[in-house]
Design a protein around this motif. Structure first.
Motif, PDB file in Angstrom:
ATOM      1  N   ILE A  17       0.905  -1.192   0.087  1.00 47.93           N
ATOM      2  CA  ILE A  17       0.163   0.125   0.152  1.00 47.93           C
ATOM      3  C   ILE A  17       0.822   1.224  -0.005  1.00 47.93           C
ATOM      4  O   ILE A  17       0.570   2.132  -0.721  1.00 47.93           O
ATOM      5  CB  ILE A  17      -0.984   0.191   1.095  1.00 47.93           C
ATOM      6  CG1 ILE A  17      -1.984  -1.232   1.017  1.00 47.93           C
ATOM      7  CG2 ILE A  17      -1.657   1.215   1.555  1.00 47.93           C
ATOM      8  CD1 ILE A  17      -3.064  -1.462   2.244  1.00 47.93           C
ATOM      9  N   ALA A  21       1.550   4.256  -2.609  1.00 45.39           N
ATOM     10  CA  ALA A  21       1.200   5.618  -2.472  1.00 45.39           C
ATOM     11  C   ALA A  21       2.423   6.460  -2.737  1.00 45.39           C
ATOM     12  O   ALA A  21       2.269   7.570  -3.407  1.00 45.39           O
ATOM     13  CB  ALA A  21       1.141   5.962  -0.979  1.00 45.39           C
ATOM     14  N   ASP A 153      -5.560  -0.839   9.856  1.00 44.30           N
ATOM     15  CA  ASP A 153      -5.992  -0.724   8.551  1.00 44.30           C
ATOM     16  C   ASP A 153      -6.367   0.778   8.370  1.00 44.30           C
ATOM     17  O   ASP A 153      -5.974   1.342   7.190  1.00 44.30           O
ATOM     18  CB  ASP A 153      -6.976  -1.720   8.178  1.00 44.30           C
ATOM     19  CG  ASP A 153      -7.222  -1.803   6.697  1.00 44.30           C
ATOM     20  OD1 ASP A 153      -6.353  -2.043   5.879  1.00 44.30           O
ATOM     21  OD2 ASP A 153      -8.381  -1.225   6.236  1.00 44.30           O
ATOM     22  N   ILE A 154      -7.179   1.219   9.130  1.00 50.12           N
ATOM     23  CA  ILE A 154      -7.615   2.553   8.975  1.00 50.12           C
ATOM     24  C   ILE A 154      -6.276   3.595   9.228  1.00 50.12           C
ATOM     25  O   ILE A 154      -6.273   4.843   8.248  1.00 50.12           O
ATOM     26  CB  ILE A 154      -8.753   2.747   9.787  1.00 50.12           C
ATOM     27  CG1 ILE A 154      -9.920   2.137   9.715  1.00 50.12           C
ATOM     28  CG2 ILE A 154      -9.152   4.288  10.058  1.00 50.12           C
ATOM     29  CD1 ILE A 154     -11.047   2.635  10.633  1.00 50.12           C
ATOM     30  N   LYS A 157      -4.489   3.770   5.901  1.00 51.81           N
ATOM     31  CA  LYS A 157      -5.171   4.532   4.850  1.00 51.81           C
ATOM     32  C   LYS A 157      -5.171   6.060   5.271  1.00 51.81           C
ATOM     33  O   LYS A 157      -5.262   6.797   4.288  1.00 51.81           O
ATOM     34  CB  LYS A 157      -6.584   3.989   4.781  1.00 51.81           C
ATOM     35  CG  LYS A 157      -6.873   2.666   4.319  1.00 51.81           C
ATOM     36  CD  LYS A 157      -8.366   2.210   4.512  1.00 51.81           C
ATOM     37  CE  LYS A 157      -8.486   0.927   3.761  1.00 51.81           C
ATOM     38  NZ  LYS A 157      -9.868   0.282   3.781  1.00 51.81           N
ATOM     39  N   VAL A 160      -1.684   7.291   4.163  1.00 55.17           N
ATOM     40  CA  VAL A 160      -1.577   7.160   2.841  1.00 55.17           C
ATOM     41  C   VAL A 160      -2.178   8.400   1.999  1.00 55.17           C
ATOM     42  O   VAL A 160      -2.029   9.008   0.986  1.00 55.17           O
ATOM     43  CB  VAL A 160      -2.340   5.849   1.971  1.00 55.17           C
ATOM     44  CG1 VAL A 160      -2.502   6.073   0.627  1.00 55.17           C
ATOM     45  CG2 VAL A 160      -1.290   4.842   2.543  1.00 55.17           C
ATOM     46  N   GLU A 161      -3.463   8.620   2.845  1.00 61.31           N
ATOM     47  CA  GLU A 161      -4.671   9.890   2.343  1.00 61.31           C
ATOM     48  C   GLU A 161      -3.732  11.171   2.581  1.00 61.31           C
ATOM     49  O   GLU A 161      -3.898  11.851   1.650  1.00 61.31           O
ATOM     50  CB  GLU A 161      -5.797   9.687   3.080  1.00 61.31           C
ATOM     51  CG  GLU A 161      -6.960  10.517   2.188  1.00 61.31           C
ATOM     52  CD  GLU A 161      -7.002   9.889   0.873  1.00 61.31           C
ATOM     53  OE1 GLU A 161      -6.814  10.463  -0.113  1.00 61.31           O
ATOM     54  OE2 GLU A 161      -7.537   8.632   0.734  1.00 61.31           O
ATOM     55  N   ARG A 197     -12.284  12.367   1.985  1.00 63.39           N
ATOM     56  CA  ARG A 197     -11.888  11.043   2.459  1.00 63.39           C
ATOM     57  C   ARG A 197     -11.086  10.883   3.501  1.00 63.39           C
ATOM     58  O   ARG A 197     -11.397   9.866   4.438  1.00 63.39           O
ATOM     59  CB  ARG A 197     -10.937  10.357   1.354  1.00 63.39           C
ATOM     60  CG  ARG A 197     -11.600  10.094  -0.146  1.00 63.39           C
ATOM     61  CD  ARG A 197     -10.652   9.195  -1.109  1.00 63.39           C
ATOM     62  NE  ARG A 197      -9.646   9.740  -1.267  1.00 63.39           N
ATOM     63  CZ  ARG A 197      -9.482  10.764  -2.322  1.00 63.39           C
ATOM     64  NH1 ARG A 197     -10.752  10.700  -3.186  1.00 63.39           N
ATOM     65  NH2 ARG A 197      -8.317  11.064  -2.762  1.00 63.39           N
ATOM     66  N   LEU A 201     -12.384   8.764   7.049  1.00 67.15           N
ATOM     67  CA  LEU A 201     -11.030   7.899   7.874  1.00 67.15           C
ATOM     68  C   LEU A 201     -11.105   8.343   9.464  1.00 67.15           C
ATOM     69  O   LEU A 201     -11.041   7.511  10.231  1.00 67.15           O
ATOM     70  CB  LEU A 201      -9.927   7.855   7.065  1.00 67.15           C
ATOM     71  CG  LEU A 201     -10.047   7.008   5.785  1.00 67.15           C
ATOM     72  CD1 LEU A 201      -8.600   7.499   4.830  1.00 67.15           C
ATOM     73  CD2 LEU A 201     -10.012   5.622   6.028  1.00 67.15           C
ATOM     74  N   GLU A 205     -11.989   6.015  12.535  1.00 68.46           N
ATOM     75  CA  GLU A 205     -11.006   5.806  13.435  1.00 68.46           C
ATOM     76  C   GLU A 205     -11.252   6.304  15.141  1.00 68.46           C
ATOM     77  O   GLU A 205     -11.055   5.481  15.897  1.00 68.46           O
ATOM     78  CB  GLU A 205      -9.431   6.470  13.204  1.00 68.46           C
ATOM     79  CG  GLU A 205      -8.640   6.771  14.423  1.00 68.46           C
ATOM     80  CD  GLU A 205      -7.880   5.494  14.831  1.00 68.46           C
ATOM     81  OE1 GLU A 205      -7.930   4.595  14.351  1.00 68.46           O
ATOM     82  OE2 GLU A 205      -7.101   5.487  16.019  1.00 68.46           O
TER      83      GLU A 205
END
Length: 563
Positions: A17, A21, A153-154, A157, A160-161, A197, A201, A205
């Motif tokens: 992932i 990114a 996992d969140i 993300k 990465v965001e 997004r 997220l 969280e």
């Protein structure tokens, strides 16, 4: 973030992932973050404090004459803390080959470098980072919650965001750089989509972390209920209670856990009570000493500060050397050269460090118009109160002096106050201490043996003589002979304001700014404006106050009479 639970995730999955990114970032910005010099520098940072210091340096270089860095420091702190906590979870829990947070910090550094010379970039970036700051403030509370696999996992993300948002912003900044102008970042469809997004997220969280907290709380309640049921079976005889409780504690792991948690609760309650008592004690100490309030002078000086001035001083080596090593800095200049205004800006710079808990500071403004701000005694009172507020051990030292004077029924002598101050600044293993004193020449030197000014100079000499590596003293004054002869032998760090080329440039910029912005002066002919700027700049001799007085008179002149 706590590591009390294992993270059930695939190392290769998360690595994939982040690799994706980073490739997306490179495609957007034409920049490889892993090999970029910014990334190399941040990889060497071993704490949020080190990261904060490096980014503050870059923000300061980016801002330059654009104004204060306080607004930037406000969003940097929660963003760095949360990202660093999340990165620790990922780096240790899933074995990533690089630190995600440090890569993101490098991305922020690259963005600041790209925006340095782009007009309008400060406001655009400020708006964007304030949006991002709100997300991380929302998560700051939950960084101590044990992470589950779903929460991990969140987190992946979220990071990465954030990296994606930095890529989009850097891309837009670089495109703006080609035009030397940038309108805004927040509001663009692609960036707003990414922020949306990120909003979702961070909400996920926070909700998941809250659920985890509730689960833990419910577990503790069940254990307490179980222990209470067992305690009710204990014999009523007092002599046997302790034996049976010890048996329950030894045989029941649940009872041990509850006892440990109960102890933590009691310690927290005791700490709260202790803090209330300390706050009351500090109020008693302040009433006892009743020091003059230097913040009055400080606020007045801050209000007279012209945006962008003195950047040459804060970017210079003398100020940097003084901040990094225990030493004395003497700033002197003619009347009206802006010493007090520069002093107030130094105080603001150090206050930003104090707010992070990495330093303590006390400051004092001598003032010939205020009889309470003209002697060593009141200087000592003010410094002692300010230092005791920021440290419990230093507060205890002052309390011992208070107790020795019949709990404040008698006032201490200067010798007692000096010894108290020396004990405070000599405490082991404490953060840097900054003492800033303005307008020493306004302390009287005409009467007394020794005079009040001689007493202050002797105090400074004694403190510097302690050779404490964590003590930093800054003094501003006119270049009076007695002050020069006392302070010059103590330090190589001294600045003559009216002789500095940076000071002269600041005066030119100040005059030009006033002439161009004042409603009355704007009606003048251009040649008259040019004449005023050139004449006042040439004759100022480093004195801001003289220029200010001339402008005050000139602004009331009708255009034909300006010359």
């Amino acid at each position: 973030m706590s590591q009390s639970q294992p993270i059930a995730a695939s190392n290769s999955h998360f690595q994939s992932i982040f690799d994706h990114a980073l490739k997306a970032y490179k495609k957007q910005t034409k920049c490889d973050l892993i090999t970029h010099p910014q990334a190399v520098q941040f990889q060497s940072c071993d704490s949020p404090t080190a990261v904060m210091a490096m980014l503050q340096t870059q923000v300061h270089e980016f801002n330059q004459s654009k104004g204060s860095n306080e607004k930037w420091n406000k969003w940097l702190s929660p963003t760095i803390n949360v990202l660093y906590a999340f990165s620790a979870t990922l780096g240790e829990g899933v074995g990533l080959v690089f630190s995600p947070a440090k890569v993101i910090f490098a991305g922020i550094g690259v963005l600041l470098l790209a925006a340095k010379d782009v007009s309008g970039s400060q406001e655009a970036l400020s708006n964007l980072f304030e949006r991002v700051e709100n997300f991380f403030k929302r998560l700051e509370t939950y960084t101590e919650v044990p992470p589950t696999a779903a929460m991990t996992d969140i987190i992946v993300k979220i990071m990465v965001e954030v990296l994606g948002i930095l890529a989009l912003a850097t891309k837009e900044i670089k495109q703006g750089s080609a035009k030397k102008y940038l309108k805004k970042l927040a509001g663009r469809t692609d960036i707003e989509d990414a922020l949306g997004r990120l909003d979702k997220l961070t909400h996920d969280e926070a909700l998941m972390a809250t659920a985890q907290l509730l689960k833990l709380t419910n577990s503790v309640d069940n254990k307490v209920t179980s222990v209470n049921d067992k305690v009710t079976t204990v014999d009523d005889k007092v002599t046997r209670v302790n034996e049976k409780v010890m048996v329950v504690i030894n045989e029941s792991k649940e009872a041990k856990l509850v006892a440990k948690e109960t102890k933590v609760i009691l310690q927290h309650a005791a700490s709260t009570v202790d803090q209330v008592k300390r706050n009351q004690l500090r109020q008693d100490l302040r009433r006892w000493l009743s020091p003059p309030d230097p913040s009055i002078n400080h606020n007045i000086a801050c209000g007279a500060h012209h945006s962008g001035t003195a950047s040459w001083f804060f970017q210079g080596s003398i100020f940097s050397d003084w901040k990094s090593s225990g030493s004395l800095l003497w700033i002197h200049g003619k009347p009206g050269s802006g010493k007090s205004i520069l002093c107030s800006t130094i105080v603001q710079d150090i206050e930003a460090i104090c707010e992070t808990g990495l330093a303590s500071m006390a400051y004092f403004y001598f003032d010939f118009r205020d009889a309470t701000k003209q002697n060593r005694h009141n200087l000592l009172l003010s410094v002692l109160i300010q230092l005791s507020v920021r440290s419990d051990p230093r507060c205890d030292i002052l309390f011992n002096t208070y107790s020795a004077h019949d709990n404040g029924s008698r006032q201490p002598s200067d010798d007692i106050l000096i010894q108290c101050l020396k004990r405070m600044i000599s405490l082991p293993d404490q953060e840097p201490i900054y003492i800033v004193v303005d307008a020493l020449d306004e302390c009287s030197n005409t009467s007394g043996m020794p005079t009040p000014r001689e007493q202050v100079l002797d105090l400074i000499k004694n403190l510097i003589g302690l050779s404490l590596p964590n003590l930093h003293i800054c003094v501003t004054s006119r270049p009076e002979i007695d002050i020069r002869s006392s302070l010059e032998p103590l330090t190589p760090l001294h600045v003559s304001l009216h002789d500095q080329s940076g000071q002269k440039k600041d005066i030119v910029d100040y005059v030009r700014s006033v002439v161009q912005s004042d409603t009355k002066m704007r009606r003048w002919r251009q040649e008259d404006k040019t004449l005023v700027v050139e004449t006042l700049s040439e004759r100022a001799d480093g004195m801001f106050r003289w220029v200010f007085c001339q402008l005050e008179t000139l602004r009331h002149c009708l255009p034909p009479s300006v010359r």
